[in-house]
Design an enzyme around this catalytic site. Structure first.
Site, PDB file in Angstrom:
ATOM      1  N   LYS A 102      34.897  -7.414 -12.506  1.00  0.00           N
ATOM      2  CA  LYS A 102      33.940  -7.338 -11.406  1.00  0.00           C
ATOM      3  C   LYS A 102      34.053  -5.931 -10.828  1.00  0.00           C
ATOM      4  O   LYS A 102      35.115  -5.540 -10.335  1.00  0.00           O
ATOM      5  CB  LYS A 102      34.259  -8.383 -10.335  1.00  0.00           C
ATOM      6  CG  LYS A 102      33.401  -8.237  -9.080  1.00  0.00           C
ATOM      7  CD  LYS A 102      33.804  -9.220  -7.999  1.00  0.00           C
ATOM      8  CE  LYS A 102      33.386  -8.688  -6.630  1.00  0.00           C
ATOM      9  NZ  LYS A 102      33.829  -9.557  -5.525  1.00  0.00           N
ATOM     10  N   GLY A 163      33.859 -11.026   3.791  1.00  0.00           N
ATOM     11  CA  GLY A 163      34.770 -11.683   4.738  1.00  0.00           C
ATOM     12  C   GLY A 163      34.136 -12.095   6.048  1.00  0.00           C
ATOM     13  O   GLY A 163      34.821 -12.553   6.956  1.00  0.00           O
ATOM     14  N   GLY A 190      30.142 -13.090   1.965  1.00  0.00           N
ATOM     15  CA  GLY A 190      29.420 -13.429   3.195  1.00  0.00           C
ATOM     16  C   GLY A 190      29.062 -14.887   3.357  1.00  0.00           C
ATOM     17  O   GLY A 190      28.777 -15.338   4.470  1.00  0.00           O
ATOM     18  N   ASN A 211      35.279 -16.883  -1.056  1.00  0.00           N
ATOM     19  CA  ASN A 211      36.707 -16.687  -0.874  1.00  0.00           C
ATOM     20  C   ASN A 211      37.098 -16.986   0.569  1.00  0.00           C
ATOM     21  O   ASN A 211      37.674 -18.022   0.869  1.00  0.00           O
ATOM     22  CB  ASN A 211      37.095 -15.256  -1.267  1.00  0.00           C
ATOM     23  CG  ASN A 211      38.592 -15.009  -1.181  1.00  0.00           C
ATOM     24  OD1 ASN A 211      39.372 -15.836  -0.704  1.00  0.00           O
ATOM     25  ND2 ASN A 211      39.035 -13.874  -1.640  1.00  0.00           N
TER      26      ASN A 211
END
Lengths: 265, 42
Positions: A102, A163, A190, A211
């Protein structure tokens, strides 16, 4: 219809994925719970970062906490230029865990927004080297087209800053990418709630990466499960095709004849 | 360190694990040893 749903698997690079949920491994308060969380989310791909070894650290190896039945997708977080991203990709590949990468190139420390231009340069170079490249970008059509032309295996636009758990703030731009780009569009960063993940999937996104939403949830295990259900529900809704929307008024859902009361003369 | 758990880079060149025992460090060499860590983005 059943066959269509059963046959609905996502292929990226040479891999056929078992689900459309990707999970990031940062910010978990207890890495030992990660295998359970990854299973609860039925995640098909797990992303990890590469960092300098801290000789004093007693932290266990992250790979011990990642189930063997998921695809490992190292990311180039920490890279500020294409050159640094390429260097990190080479190190990641030397770890011997496959050829997925990534690409993440960020030099903006306030909003952590990706540098699309450097990301494109890194993607072009790494595709030529045989990597399966998934670039993380600001949702912008021309960049996405160039990434596709360069051979990116998927394109990963953000929903909101990393985040932030702020949800799908880039909805119209992401929809344009879904409509115009042939490689899978995976919404990354997001997404804070399962309903937002479902929304991405209803729109036709190929997958979602979460995450912070899971790691900072009151119960990460339950939240991973909720994301799994939401992603599956959103995908099924996309395949079903959502019903039409009236611009005004109403449309009764029951027949307008055969009332119990006497027909008015 | 066990196999597959870390990668070393000497002066920005990746050094294969088999070569580690035979590699001596000179003055001003830049040695980088990295491993996978938890991390989604940034």
């Amino acid at each position: 219809m059943i066959n269509k749903l059963e046959a609905d698997s996502l292929k990226i690079g040479k891999e056929t994925l078992k689900s459309r949920l990707f999970i990031g491994t940062g910010k978990f308060s207890n890495n030992k719970k990660m295998p359970e969380i990854i299973h609860a989310g039925n995640a098909s791909v797990v992303t990890v970062a590469l960092r300098r070894v801290d000789q004093k650290s007693t932290e266990e190896n992250i790979l011990d906490n990642i189930p063997k039945d998921v695809i490992l997708m190292p990311n180039t977080s920490g890279a500020r230029t294409a050159k640094e991203a390429i260097r990190i990709a080479h190190l990641a590949k030397a770890m011997g865990c496959g050829d997925w990468i990534k690409i993440e190139v960020i030099s903006d420390n306030r909003y952590l927004l990706p540098d699309n231009q450097e990301t494109l340069l890194a993607t072009e170079a790494l595709v030529k080297e045989g990597f399966t490249v998934l670039p993380y970008i600001s949702p912008e059509l021309m960049t996405a087209k160039r990434l596709e032309d360069a051979g990116a295996a998927a394109v990963m636009p953000f929903a909101a800053p990393i985040g932030s758990n702020r949800g799908l703030r880039t909805k119209e731009l992401v929809q344009i990418l879904i409509d115009e780009i042939d490689v899978p569009i995976i919404v990354d960063a997001g997404i804070g709630r399962p309903s937002e993940a479902a929304e991405c999937m209803e729109m036709g996104a190929a997958a979602v990466l979460v995450n912070t939403a899971v790691a900072t949830a009151g119960n990460p295990l339950k939240m991973a499960e909720a994301f799994s259900l939401a992603v599956a529900a959103g995908r099924t809704a996309f395949l079903a095709g959502t019903g039409r929307v009236l611009s005004a008024g109403a449309s009764a859902s029951s027949p307008l004849t055969g009332f119990l009361r006497k027909e008015e003369a | 360190m066990s196999g597959g758990r870390a990668v070393a880079e000497l002066n920005e060149q990746i050094i294969a694990k088999e070569v580690w025992p035979k590699t001596a460090l000179k003055e001003n060499d830049m040695l980088e040893i990295v491993t996978f860590m938890g991390g989604g983005s940034k």
